[in-house]
Design a protein around this motif. Structure first.
Motif, PDB file in Angstrom:
ATOM      1  N   PHE A 115      30.616  10.576  20.791  1.00 18.65           N
ATOM      2  CA  PHE A 115      30.079  11.430  19.504  1.00 18.65           C
ATOM      3  C   PHE A 115      28.749  11.210  19.248  1.00 18.65           C
ATOM      4  CE2 PHE A 115      34.734  11.303  19.213  1.00 18.65           C
ATOM      5  CZ  PHE A 115      34.993  12.580  18.809  1.00 18.65           C
ATOM      6  N   GLY A 116      27.752  10.241  19.436  1.00 16.51           N
ATOM      7  CA  GLY A 116      26.495   9.964  19.209  1.00 16.51           C
ATOM      8  C   GLY A 116      26.602   9.182  17.990  1.00 16.51           C
ATOM      9  N   ILE A 117      27.810   8.475  17.393  1.00 19.95           N
ATOM     10  CA  ILE A 117      27.764   7.771  16.301  1.00 19.95           C
ATOM     11  C   ILE A 117      27.251   6.349  16.415  1.00 19.95           C
ATOM     12  CG2 ILE A 117      29.372   6.859  14.342  1.00 19.95           C
ATOM     13  CD1 ILE A 117      31.085   9.411  14.761  1.00 19.95           C
ATOM     14  N   ASP A 118      26.422   5.930  15.901  1.00 22.25           N
ATOM     15  CA  ASP A 118      25.637   4.532  16.223  1.00 22.25           C
ATOM     16  C   ASP A 118      26.630   3.457  15.182  1.00 22.25           C
ATOM     17  OD1 ASP A 118      24.137   2.437  17.067  1.00 22.25           O
ATOM     18  OD2 ASP A 118      22.450   3.136  16.042  1.00 22.25           O
ATOM     19  N   ASP A 126      24.194  -0.108  23.007  1.00 25.15           N
ATOM     20  CA  ASP A 126      23.318   0.794  23.770  1.00 25.15           C
ATOM     21  C   ASP A 126      23.451   0.928  25.302  1.00 25.15           C
ATOM     22  OD1 ASP A 126      22.399   2.065  21.191  1.00 25.15           O
ATOM     23  OD2 ASP A 126      20.928  -0.101  21.054  1.00 25.15           O
ATOM     24  N   GLU A 127      24.442   0.088  25.694  1.00 27.93           N
ATOM     25  CA  GLU A 127      24.488   0.183  27.260  1.00 27.93           C
ATOM     26  C   GLU A 127      25.383   1.187  27.585  1.00 27.93           C
ATOM     27  OE1 GLU A 127      26.008  -3.587  28.893  1.00 27.93           O
ATOM     28  OE2 GLU A 127      24.535  -4.646  27.555  1.00 27.93           O
ATOM     29  N   GLU A 128      25.388   2.017  28.754  1.00 23.57           N
ATOM     30  CA  GLU A 128      26.216   2.817  29.477  1.00 23.57           C
ATOM     31  C   GLU A 128      27.439   2.398  29.541  1.00 23.57           C
ATOM     32  OE1 GLU A 128      24.328   4.465  33.046  1.00 23.57           O
ATOM     33  OE2 GLU A 128      23.337   5.965  31.800  1.00 23.57           O
ATOM     34  N   GLY A 133      24.319   7.721  33.311  1.00 28.07           N
ATOM     35  CA  GLY A 133      23.475   8.627  33.466  1.00 28.07           C
ATOM     36  C   GLY A 133      23.180  10.031  32.713  1.00 28.07           C
ATOM     37  N   TRP A 134      23.948   9.793  31.697  1.00 30.45           N
ATOM     38  CA  TRP A 134      24.102  11.206  30.860  1.00 30.45           C
ATOM     39  C   TRP A 134      23.070  11.464  30.038  1.00 30.45           C
ATOM     40  CZ3 TRP A 134      28.112  14.947  30.812  1.00 30.45           C
ATOM     41  CH2 TRP A 134      28.006  15.705  29.685  1.00 30.45           C
ATOM     42  N   THR A 135      22.449  12.630  29.893  1.00 26.25           N
ATOM     43  CA  THR A 135      21.288  12.817  29.162  1.00 26.25           C
ATOM     44  C   THR A 135      21.506  13.820  28.248  1.00 26.25           C
ATOM     45  OG1 THR A 135      20.276  14.247  30.823  1.00 26.25           O
ATOM     46  CG2 THR A 135      19.608  11.843  30.859  1.00 26.25           C
ATOM     47  N   ASP A 136      22.443  14.640  28.102  1.00 26.56           N
ATOM     48  CA  ASP A 136      22.846  15.725  27.387  1.00 26.56           C
ATOM     49  C   ASP A 136      23.128  15.258  26.052  1.00 26.56           C
ATOM     50  OD1 ASP A 136      23.394  18.424  26.627  1.00 26.56           O
ATOM     51  OD2 ASP A 136      23.763  18.859  28.513  1.00 26.56           O
ATOM     52  N   LEU A 137      23.771  16.280  24.975  1.00 23.34           N
ATOM     53  CA  LEU A 137      24.286  16.164  23.931  1.00 23.34           C
ATOM     54  C   LEU A 137      25.641  15.521  24.053  1.00 23.34           C
ATOM     55  CD1 LEU A 137      24.065  16.897  20.721  1.00 23.34           C
ATOM     56  CD2 LEU A 137      25.420  19.053  21.564  1.00 23.34           C
ATOM     57  N   PRO A 138      26.003  14.289  23.061  1.00 23.01           N
ATOM     58  CA  PRO A 138      27.413  13.841  23.389  1.00 23.01           C
ATOM     59  C   PRO A 138      28.614  14.875  23.601  1.00 23.01           C
ATOM     60  CG  PRO A 138      26.036  12.720  21.768  1.00 23.01           C
ATOM     61  CD  PRO A 138      25.457  13.788  22.140  1.00 23.01           C
ATOM     62  N   PRO A 139      29.281  14.546  24.571  1.00 20.55           N
ATOM     63  CA  PRO A 139      30.300  15.710  24.851  1.00 20.55           C
ATOM     64  C   PRO A 139      31.306  15.935  23.995  1.00 20.55           C
ATOM     65  CG  PRO A 139      30.631  13.875  26.471  1.00 20.55           C
ATOM     66  CD  PRO A 139      29.396  13.665  25.486  1.00 20.55           C
ATOM     67  N   TYR A 140      31.971  15.086  23.016  1.00 16.53           N
ATOM     68  CA  TYR A 140      32.996  15.172  22.022  1.00 16.53           C
ATOM     69  C   TYR A 140      32.478  15.899  21.067  1.00 16.53           C
ATOM     70  CZ  TYR A 140      36.552  12.459  24.775  1.00 16.53           C
ATOM     71  OH  TYR A 140      37.194  12.160  25.845  1.00 16.53           O
ATOM     72  N   ARG A 141      31.221  15.922  20.645  1.00 16.90           N
ATOM     73  CA  ARG A 141      30.671  16.682  19.641  1.00 16.90           C
ATOM     74  C   ARG A 141      30.797  18.141  19.828  1.00 16.90           C
ATOM     75  NH1 ARG A 141      25.840  14.020  16.917  1.00 16.90           N
ATOM     76  NH2 ARG A 141      25.686  15.963  15.689  1.00 16.90           N
ATOM     77  N   TYR A 149      27.400  23.958  30.121  1.00 19.24           N
ATOM     78  CA  TYR A 149      27.023  22.802  30.715  1.00 19.24           C
ATOM     79  C   TYR A 149      27.546  22.789  32.327  1.00 19.24           C
ATOM     80  CZ  TYR A 149      26.784  18.027  32.433  1.00 19.24           C
ATOM     81  OH  TYR A 149      26.703  16.916  33.091  1.00 19.24           O
ATOM     82  N   SER A 150      28.899  23.201  32.355  1.00 21.84           N
ATOM     83  CA  SER A 150      29.514  23.344  33.750  1.00 21.84           C
ATOM     84  C   SER A 150      28.750  24.509  34.572  1.00 21.84           C
ATOM     85  CB  SER A 150      30.920  23.475  33.742  1.00 21.84           C
ATOM     86  OG  SER A 150      31.454  24.868  32.992  1.00 21.84           O
ATOM     87  N   GLN A 151      28.513  25.651  33.820  1.00 19.05           N
ATOM     88  CA  GLN A 151      27.777  26.651  34.664  1.00 19.05           C
ATOM     89  C   GLN A 151      26.343  26.281  35.048  1.00 19.05           C
ATOM     90  OE1 GLN A 151      28.207  29.616  31.597  1.00 19.05           O
ATOM     91  NE2 GLN A 151      30.188  30.666  32.619  1.00 19.05           N
ATOM     92  N   GLN A 152      25.534  25.445  34.233  1.00 19.81           N
ATOM     93  CA  GLN A 152      24.262  24.850  34.638  1.00 19.81           C
ATOM     94  C   GLN A 152      24.386  23.907  35.448  1.00 19.81           C
ATOM     95  OE1 GLN A 152      22.551  23.701  30.791  1.00 19.81           O
ATOM     96  NE2 GLN A 152      22.530  25.932  30.186  1.00 19.81           N
ATOM     97  N   THR A 153      25.526  22.948  35.686  1.00 17.59           N
ATOM     98  CA  THR A 153      25.556  21.935  36.509  1.00 17.59           C
ATOM     99  C   THR A 153      26.087  22.245  37.767  1.00 17.59           C
ATOM    100  OG1 THR A 153      25.517  20.617  34.332  1.00 17.59           O
ATOM    101  CG2 THR A 153      26.279  19.433  36.382  1.00 17.59           C
TER     102      THR A 153
END
Length: 178
Positions: A115-118, A126-128, A133-141, A149-153
């Motif tokens: 979610f990107g909640i710190d 802060d560890e994976e 290797g995820w660099t996109d927006l957090p996927p549960y947001r 994302y799936s079409q681009q990836t």
């Protein structure tokens, strides 16, 4: 002690919202963020809610909020209480409770990644954790576009056909059209 009595006892001191019973011995209540730690500590140390069942989040994107829900269980009384805290979605920062329940650190790492909640101060926050290797927006947001994302990836794979389940099963069960 029943849930309503516990709520009445804690309501003033911790600014609890309305008790929402959900049947059996499960209820939910909302508390201001600044009262969370005191409430959790009292529930654990005084009222027997010693088990953190889970910590999860809901993205209320339209309202600009994240809802954290802390599920606590009192095994002796077979009671479960969900404590809800609303966070500003832009700030996306909760308070670490790993010192109250060490298992909370795992939930907090997951919520940071998904979610990107710190949760500042939480061990290894802060560890994976799951998404190496995820660099996109957090996927549960909720503003994460999984289709885009799936079409681009991933490359399109031709040859897949979607069947109407009723017609497909009819053709399998009655191949001669009987």
């Amino acid at each position: 002690m029943e849930m309503r009595h516990l709520h009445a006892l804690l309501k003033q001191r911790h600014s609890l919202g309305q008790l929402e019973p959900k049947g059996g011995k499960l209820a939910f209540v909302t508390v201001p963020r600044e009262n969370l730690r005191g409430l959790l500590t009292e529930l654990r140390d005084v009222h027997g809610f010693t088990h953190l069942v889970l910590l999860t989040a809901v993205d209320w994107m339209e309202d600009g909020l994240f809802q954290l829900t802390y599920m606590l269980n009192n095994r002796g009384r077979d009671m479960t209480l969900g404590i809800r805290v609303m966070l500003d979605r832009q700030e996306a920062q909760g308070d670490s409770i790993h010192d109250l329940w060490p298992t909370a650190a795992t939930y907090q790492r997951e919520l940071k990644e998904m979610f990107g909640i710190d949760f500042p101060g939480s061990p290894r926050i802060d560890e994976e954790f799951i998404l190496e290797g995820w660099t996109d927006l957090p996927p549960y947001r909720r503003d994460f576009d999984s289709l885009a994302y799936s079409q681009q990836t991933y490359a399109e794979r031709p040859g897949r056909v979607t069947h109407d389940p009723r017609e497909y099963m009819k053709s399998k069960l009655y191949p001669d059209g009987v």
